[in-house]
Design a protein around this motif. Structure first.
Motif, mmCIF file in Angstrom:
data_model
loop_
_atom_site.group_PDB
_atom_site.id
_atom_site.type_symbol
_atom_site.label_atom_id
_atom_site.label_comp_id
_atom_site.label_asym_id
_atom_site.label_seq_id
_atom_site.Cartn_x
_atom_site.Cartn_y
_atom_site.Cartn_z
ATOM 1 N N CYS A 216 0.829 -1.207 0.000
ATOM 2 C CA CYS A 216 0.000 0.000 0.000
ATOM 3 C C CYS A 216 0.864 1.258 0.000
ATOM 4 C CB CYS A 216 -0.939 -0.007 1.202
ATOM 5 S SG CYS A 216 -2.211 -1.298 1.144
ATOM 6 N N VAL A 217 1.916 1.269 0.817
ATOM 7 C CA VAL A 217 2.812 2.430 0.852
ATOM 8 C C VAL A 217 3.478 2.625 -0.506
ATOM 9 C CG1 VAL A 217 4.940 3.344 1.850
ATOM 10 C CG2 VAL A 217 3.202 2.337 3.330
ATOM 11 N N GLY A 218 3.938 1.525 -1.108
ATOM 12 C CA GLY A 218 4.581 1.634 -2.419
ATOM 13 C C GLY A 218 3.646 2.181 -3.477
ATOM 14 N N PHE A 219 2.411 1.662 -3.515
ATOM 15 C CA PHE A 219 1.445 2.151 -4.508
ATOM 16 C C PHE A 219 1.161 3.635 -4.310
ATOM 17 C CE2 PHE A 219 -2.911 3.198 -5.665
ATOM 18 C CZ PHE A 219 -2.976 2.765 -6.979
ATOM 19 N N ILE A 220 0.908 4.039 -3.061
ATOM 20 C CA ILE A 220 0.552 5.433 -2.792
ATOM 21 C C ILE A 220 1.699 6.366 -3.151
ATOM 22 C CG2 ILE A 220 0.009 7.076 -0.951
ATOM 23 C CD1 ILE A 220 -1.512 4.800 0.446
ATOM 24 N N GLU A 221 2.909 6.027 -2.730
ATOM 25 C CA GLU A 221 4.042 6.925 -2.964
ATOM 26 C C GLU A 221 4.420 6.987 -4.432
ATOM 27 O OE1 GLU A 221 5.025 8.928 -0.784
ATOM 28 O OE2 GLU A 221 3.856 8.042 0.837
ATOM 29 N N ILE A 222 4.312 5.881 -5.151
ATOM 30 C CA ILE A 222 4.640 5.900 -6.584
ATOM 31 C C ILE A 222 3.633 6.745 -7.346
ATOM 32 C CG2 ILE A 222 4.751 4.489 -8.663
ATOM 33 C CD1 ILE A 222 5.962 2.262 -6.966
ATOM 34 N N ILE A 223 2.347 6.536 -7.090
ATOM 35 C CA ILE A 223 1.325 7.279 -7.822
ATOM 36 C C ILE A 223 1.391 8.769 -7.477
ATOM 37 C CG2 ILE A 223 -1.157 7.604 -8.118
ATOM 38 C CD1 ILE A 223 -0.085 5.154 -9.537
ATOM 39 N N ARG A 224 1.586 9.093 -6.198
ATOM 40 C CA ARG A 224 1.657 10.503 -5.811
ATOM 41 C C ARG A 224 2.941 11.166 -6.287
ATOM 42 N NH1 ARG A 224 0.725 12.405 -0.114
ATOM 43 N NH2 ARG A 224 2.390 10.911 0.399
ATOM 44 N N ASP A 250 -10.248 -0.681 -24.488
ATOM 45 C CA ASP A 250 -10.635 0.573 -25.115
ATOM 46 C C ASP A 250 -9.869 1.742 -24.495
ATOM 47 O OD1 ASP A 250 -12.909 1.881 -26.881
ATOM 48 O OD2 ASP A 250 -12.743 3.065 -25.053
ATOM 49 N N ASN A 251 -9.512 2.718 -25.318
ATOM 50 C CA ASN A 251 -8.758 3.875 -24.836
ATOM 51 C C ASN A 251 -9.504 4.623 -23.739
ATOM 52 O OD1 ASN A 251 -6.685 3.362 -26.596
ATOM 53 N ND2 ASN A 251 -7.361 4.829 -28.147
ATOM 54 N N PHE A 252 -10.811 4.702 -23.857
ATOM 55 C CA PHE A 252 -11.592 5.394 -22.840
ATOM 56 C C PHE A 252 -11.518 4.661 -21.510
ATOM 57 C CE2 PHE A 252 -15.614 6.646 -20.760
ATOM 58 C CZ PHE A 252 -15.448 8.021 -20.806
ATOM 59 N N LEU A 253 -11.570 3.332 -21.543
ATOM 60 C CA LEU A 253 -11.454 2.551 -20.327
ATOM 61 C C LEU A 253 -10.066 2.707 -19.712
ATOM 62 C CD1 LEU A 253 -12.686 0.567 -18.346
ATOM 63 C CD2 LEU A 253 -12.004 -1.303 -19.868
ATOM 64 N N ARG A 254 -9.040 2.816 -20.540
ATOM 65 C CA ARG A 254 -7.688 3.046 -20.030
ATOM 66 C C ARG A 254 -7.621 4.369 -19.274
ATOM 67 N NH1 ARG A 254 -4.248 1.604 -25.533
ATOM 68 N NH2 ARG A 254 -5.370 -0.337 -26.031
ATOM 69 N N ALA A 255 -8.251 5.391 -19.832
ATOM 70 C CA ALA A 255 -8.266 6.689 -19.147
ATOM 71 C C ALA A 255 -9.019 6.592 -17.825
ATOM 72 C CB ALA A 255 -8.905 7.751 -20.043
ATOM 73 N N LEU A 256 -10.123 5.852 -17.811
ATOM 74 C CA LEU A 256 -10.870 5.669 -16.566
ATOM 75 C C LEU A 256 -10.011 5.005 -15.501
ATOM 76 C CD1 LEU A 256 -14.388 4.470 -17.819
ATOM 77 C CD2 LEU A 256 -13.836 6.649 -16.759
ATOM 78 N N VAL A 257 -9.282 3.969 -15.887
ATOM 79 C CA VAL A 257 -8.417 3.273 -14.931
ATOM 80 C C VAL A 257 -7.339 4.208 -14.404
ATOM 81 C CG1 VAL A 257 -6.750 1.398 -14.682
ATOM 82 C CG2 VAL A 257 -8.877 1.015 -15.945
ATOM 83 N N GLY A 258 -6.695 4.970 -15.302
ATOM 84 C CA GLY A 258 -5.637 5.877 -14.878
ATOM 85 C C GLY A 258 -6.136 6.947 -13.926
ATOM 86 N N VAL A 259 -7.258 7.559 -14.244
ATOM 87 C CA VAL A 259 -7.813 8.612 -13.387
ATOM 88 C C VAL A 259 -8.224 8.052 -12.032
ATOM 89 C CG1 VAL A 259 -9.766 10.190 -13.131
ATOM 90 C CG2 VAL A 259 -8.530 10.093 -15.294
ATOM 91 N N ALA A 260 -8.869 6.885 -12.035
ATOM 92 C CA ALA A 260 -9.334 6.296 -10.780
ATOM 93 C C ALA A 260 -8.166 5.919 -9.869
ATOM 94 C CB ALA A 260 -10.203 5.074 -11.069
ATOM 95 N N LEU A 261 -7.117 5.312 -10.425
ATOM 96 C CA LEU A 261 -5.962 4.933 -9.609
ATOM 97 C C LEU A 261 -5.236 6.158 -9.075
ATOM 98 C CD1 LEU A 261 -4.467 1.943 -11.642
ATOM 99 C CD2 LEU A 261 -5.912 1.862 -9.613
ATOM 100 N N PHE A 262 -5.126 7.192 -9.893
ATOM 101 C CA PHE A 262 -4.449 8.414 -9.459
ATOM 102 C C PHE A 262 -5.197 9.053 -8.292
ATOM 103 C CE2 PHE A 262 -3.551 12.971 -9.723
ATOM 104 C CZ PHE A 262 -2.163 12.975 -9.770
ATOM 105 N N ALA A 263 -6.516 9.151 -8.418
ATOM 106 C CA ALA A 263 -7.303 9.760 -7.346
ATOM 107 C C ALA A 263 -7.303 8.892 -6.091
ATOM 108 C CB ALA A 263 -8.736 9.998 -7.823
ATOM 109 N N SER A 264 -7.203 7.573 -6.250
ATOM 110 C CA SER A 264 -7.224 6.686 -5.091
ATOM 111 C C SER A 264 -6.028 6.922 -4.172
ATOM 112 C CB SER A 264 -7.226 5.226 -5.556
ATOM 113 O OG SER A 264 -8.380 4.939 -6.321
ATOM 114 N N ALA A 265 -4.854 7.184 -4.750
ATOM 115 C CA ALA A 265 -3.671 7.414 -3.928
ATOM 116 C C ALA A 265 -3.836 8.656 -3.067
ATOM 117 C CB ALA A 265 -2.435 7.539 -4.824
ATOM 118 N N TYR A 266 -4.370 9.725 -3.637
ATOM 119 C CA TYR A 266 -4.587 10.951 -2.867
ATOM 120 C C TYR A 266 -5.706 10.764 -1.843
ATOM 121 C CZ TYR A 266 -1.450 13.608 -5.861
ATOM 122 O OH TYR A 266 -0.339 14.085 -6.508
#
Length: 389
Positions: A216-224, A250-266
């Protein structure tokens, strides 16, 4: 001795009552608010006078450019070179070109979604509003069922309705999606996914199990530690590399995954701040009642922690809503991206077109962000138990 003492004591006894004073001005009234916030001290009075003078100096020009001298109707850029009252200004161009916004408003809302099929995103937006409003009302019944439909059933049904290729609906590829529709989809999915994942990451970071805590620490610190643009590029380019041969996303689904993971770390760090603010006695009291770990978290710890960090949670949501404009980097066009794309349209190229389009996009973003901010303040008042005043 007694007479002297009595006379001395009587010197401190009031012989006449003071005149009654007027009741204090209610701070909830307009006059009370002005006195408390704008006229409380000489410095406040001076700053208020300077602010009023600045507004009187700026507002006439702004109102003139935005409304009075603006062009509201027209079919091409020629109308935006003419003042509404007639004639040409010395610099050769008029006020705001709202005719450009009016001519492109449907594209700003739906992107390049086919004209004959735009009833589908409109229906999705209506259903979304009908499900969201009861969810935001604290006293509305059937919250569990409402949440199940809004966060589980509705996204699946909305995807098939928007994408089509089922039930006889025409297939509409996601590259044709755009405008405010994409902004709202990315924001809703990011918000709905980041909060539960953020809670799990926050709990994992406080876990006593070293492996879970390190992951969890690794994921949070890498994404942030990297910007959202890098996350979007990685989701767009590297995510397909982890899939079996012949599979694609799909490219749109890729963007959804990226945005969701980024916001999850914060979100995880915001929730962790709330967990650290809970006294240890709350956890010990739950243990003394014989509650399991997940019962303790669900019933005792997490409700108190989330209430404390409502401003931080909403602040993350607002930042996520605005950061959706970065998806234009990977070839998707949200509201801001589709507005900027139209600046190159030769039909509407004028000196005022870019500024008018950006003001329109800014107002739309402000309306949604201000609405989230006001709802956050309402929930803080609704959940206030007297300890956070």
């Amino acid at each position: 001795m007694n007479d002297t003492t009595t006379s001395t004591n009587l010197a401190y006894v009031r012989s006449a009552m003071l005149d009654p004073k007027p009741a204090p001005t209610s701070s909830s009234s307009v006059i009370g608010w002005v006195q408390a916030n704008l006229l409380a001290t000489p410095r406040d009075i001076l700053l208020t006078i300077l602010g009023v003078l600045l507004l009187f100096w700026m507002l006439p020009g702004i109102i003139d450019w935005l409304f009075i001298n603006a062009v509201w109707t027209g079919s091409d850029r020629s109308v935006c070179a003419t003042v509404a009252q007639g004639g040409i200004q010395p610099d050769g161009w008029s006020g705001a070109c709202w005719a450009f916004v009016g001519d492109r408003i449907e594209q700003f809302m739906f992107g390049r979604y086919p004209l004959d099929e735009r009833w589908r995103p409109m229906l999705v937006m209506l259903v979304f509003a009908a499900l969201l409003v009861p969810m935001l009302i604290p006293k509305a019944p059937a919250k569990g069922l409402n949440a199940l439909v809004l966060f589980v059933i509705f996204p699946i049904a909305a995807y098939f309705l928007l994408h089509g290729d089922v039930f006889g609906l025409e297939r509409v590829e996601t590259p044709l999606w755009g405008g405010l529709m994409v902004t709202l989809i990315l924001s809703f999915v990011g918000i709905a996914v980041s909060l539960p994942i953020g809670i799990l990451l926050a709990l994992g970071r406080r876990s006593h199990l070293p492996v879970i805590r390190m992951l969890c620490v690794g994921f949070i610190e890498i994404i942030r530690g990297v910007p959202l643009i890098s996350v979007l590029f990685m989701a767009n380019v590297m995510l397909p590399l982890f899939l079996p041969t012949g599979w694609t996303i799909d490219n749109f689904l890729r963007a959804l995954v990226g945005v969701a993971l980024f916001a999850s770390a914060y979100m995880a760090e915001v929730v962790r701040g709330g967990l650290q603010a809970i006294p240890k006695g709350q956890s010990e009291g739950a243990d003394s009642l014989g509650l399991s770990y997940w019962q303790k978290i669900r019933l005792i710890i997490m409700p108190q922690a989330l209430k404390l960090v409502i401003p931080g949670i909403v602040n993350t949501f607002i930042g996520l809503f605005k950061d959706t404009s970065l998806v234009s980097i990977i070839g998707m066009f949200d509201l801001l991206g589709i507005v900027r794309l139209n600046f190159t349209d030769t039909t509407w190229i004028t000196p005022v077109t870019p500024l008018t389009g950006l003001i329109f996009a800014g107002v739309i973003f402000w309306i949604f962000c201000f609405g989230m901010s006001r709802y956050s303040a309402f929930m803080e008042r609704h959940l206030d138990t007297g300890h956070t005043r």
